[in-house]
Scaffold this motif. Sequence first.
Motif, mmCIF file in Angstrom:
data_model
loop_
_atom_site.group_PDB
_atom_site.id
_atom_site.type_symbol
_atom_site.label_atom_id
_atom_site.label_comp_id
_atom_site.label_asym_id
_atom_site.label_seq_id
_atom_site.Cartn_x
_atom_site.Cartn_y
_atom_site.Cartn_z
ATOM 1 N N GLN A 181 0.814 -1.209 0.000
ATOM 2 C CA GLN A 181 0.000 0.000 0.000
ATOM 3 C C GLN A 181 0.852 1.265 0.000
ATOM 4 O O GLN A 181 2.039 1.245 0.341
ATOM 5 N N LEU A 182 0.182 2.354 -0.384
ATOM 6 C CA LEU A 182 0.816 3.668 -0.472
ATOM 7 C C LEU A 182 -0.029 4.640 0.337
ATOM 8 O O LEU A 182 -1.256 4.678 0.193
ATOM 9 N N ARG A 183 0.595 5.419 1.209
ATOM 10 C CA ARG A 183 -0.144 6.412 1.985
ATOM 11 C C ARG A 183 0.013 7.781 1.341
ATOM 12 O O ARG A 183 1.130 8.179 0.977
ATOM 13 N N LEU A 184 -1.093 8.490 1.185
ATOM 14 C CA LEU A 184 -1.110 9.798 0.541
ATOM 15 C C LEU A 184 -1.178 10.909 1.575
ATOM 16 O O LEU A 184 -1.562 10.689 2.738
ATOM 17 N N SER A 185 -0.826 12.126 1.162
ATOM 18 C CA SER A 185 -0.760 13.244 2.106
ATOM 19 C C SER A 185 -2.123 13.575 2.686
ATOM 20 O O SER A 185 -2.226 14.095 3.801
ATOM 21 N N GLY A 186 -3.188 13.260 1.957
ATOM 22 C CA GLY A 186 -4.537 13.512 2.467
ATOM 23 C C GLY A 186 -4.990 12.511 3.504
ATOM 24 O O GLY A 186 -6.072 12.660 4.076
ATOM 25 N N SER A 206 -5.467 9.138 2.954
ATOM 26 C CA SER A 206 -5.991 7.891 2.394
ATOM 27 C C SER A 206 -4.853 6.936 2.039
ATOM 28 O O SER A 206 -3.687 7.330 1.906
ATOM 29 N N ARG A 207 -5.212 5.673 1.875
ATOM 30 C CA ARG A 207 -4.236 4.635 1.509
ATOM 31 C C ARG A 207 -4.664 3.991 0.198
ATOM 32 O O ARG A 207 -5.851 3.771 -0.042
ATOM 33 N N LEU A 208 -3.678 3.685 -0.606
ATOM 34 C CA LEU A 208 -3.915 3.178 -1.962
ATOM 35 C C LEU A 208 -3.269 1.807 -2.095
ATOM 36 O O LEU A 208 -2.076 1.661 -1.788
#
Length: 374
Positions: free
Chosen positions: A219-224, A226-228
Amino acid sequence: MKQLVLAGGGHAHVQVLAAFAQQVLPGVEVTLVTPQPVQWYSGMVPGVIAGRYSAHEAQIDLAALARRAGARVVLDAVVGVRPDARQLRLASGGELAYDALSLDTGGELSRDLIDGAREHALFVRPLHAFMHLWPRLQSLAARQPGLQVVVIGGGAAGFELAVAMRHALVAQARVTLVAGNAGLLPRFPRGLRHRALAVLKSRGITVIADDAVEIEPGQLRLSGGSRLPCDAPVVALGVQPPAWLAHSGLRLAADGFIATTASLQSVSHPEVFAVGDVSCRIDAPHPRSGVYAVRAGPVLAANLRAWAAGRPYAMYRPQRRALALLSCADGTALASWGPLSARGAWVWRWKDRIDRAFVQAYRDSEPLVSLSLR
């Protein structure tokens, strides 16, 4: 004999070697320092990924070109310079003395801008390392249908890689482009951005206008916040100054790259020349794009001859506008010139002709240093 060291095998140094192959630089021993004997031509790499070119078609044999130029080749990487002592430091631990030094080493992709990237991500640069790993990603996608590929970076490299990977992996993977808070292609005109978004939408590529702040397994964590889902993160952000520049003793521009003059010389050490992504023209700032390095090449070659002969230097004046050609991986391409933009098969044929001509020129026995490209 005077000692001239060419550090790096970038677009400008390819042209310098070609010029020296046509006419030897008298009274000068030339040494090329490069980590790899072969240069990937960056303009064709997305085409290689999309299956439109073979690897061979997108490579320039630097070692062979150097031999034609009468230059010695040292397969090593630059890790520092002591300009007051005129010494270049190498990764192997050795040093090279020089009377004049020309730097065309490019910038670097920082491994630490995103937490966890060093451990979990693929980095587009250096190109030879990325292209060595690309077949493994293809194999992984074939074994694991539905692989989540995330390209991080909303510039030209990120766009071209996202569409090329989607084309190559077809139904085997889902591709997402994390373009950053600035959005897709922020330095390009509005018309081109709209065309590029339409291309991505037509391929089923999701575009996220948010910054990646952390990469974890799966997974990837975004600055907002949320996780992708992310199985294969590919970092294609803009380049940073090489770490060794900060302690080099060369005067740097505000962005951390080597400050250079119109004659492509270091502001602080005139026996040091610098071109391409490692440099910054403080009198005429321009984007870091291969087109500027290509056009600086003949001027650099002329000025290295001028240095050897004690003649006045030529001035390189970057063009105000540069043509941008972006591959869409499907036999079409995008073009922009100032505020104008277009997409079509004719644009791809134009780009293909330019790129093939550039690479082929430096395979000939007498390379064509006078080519005017993009």
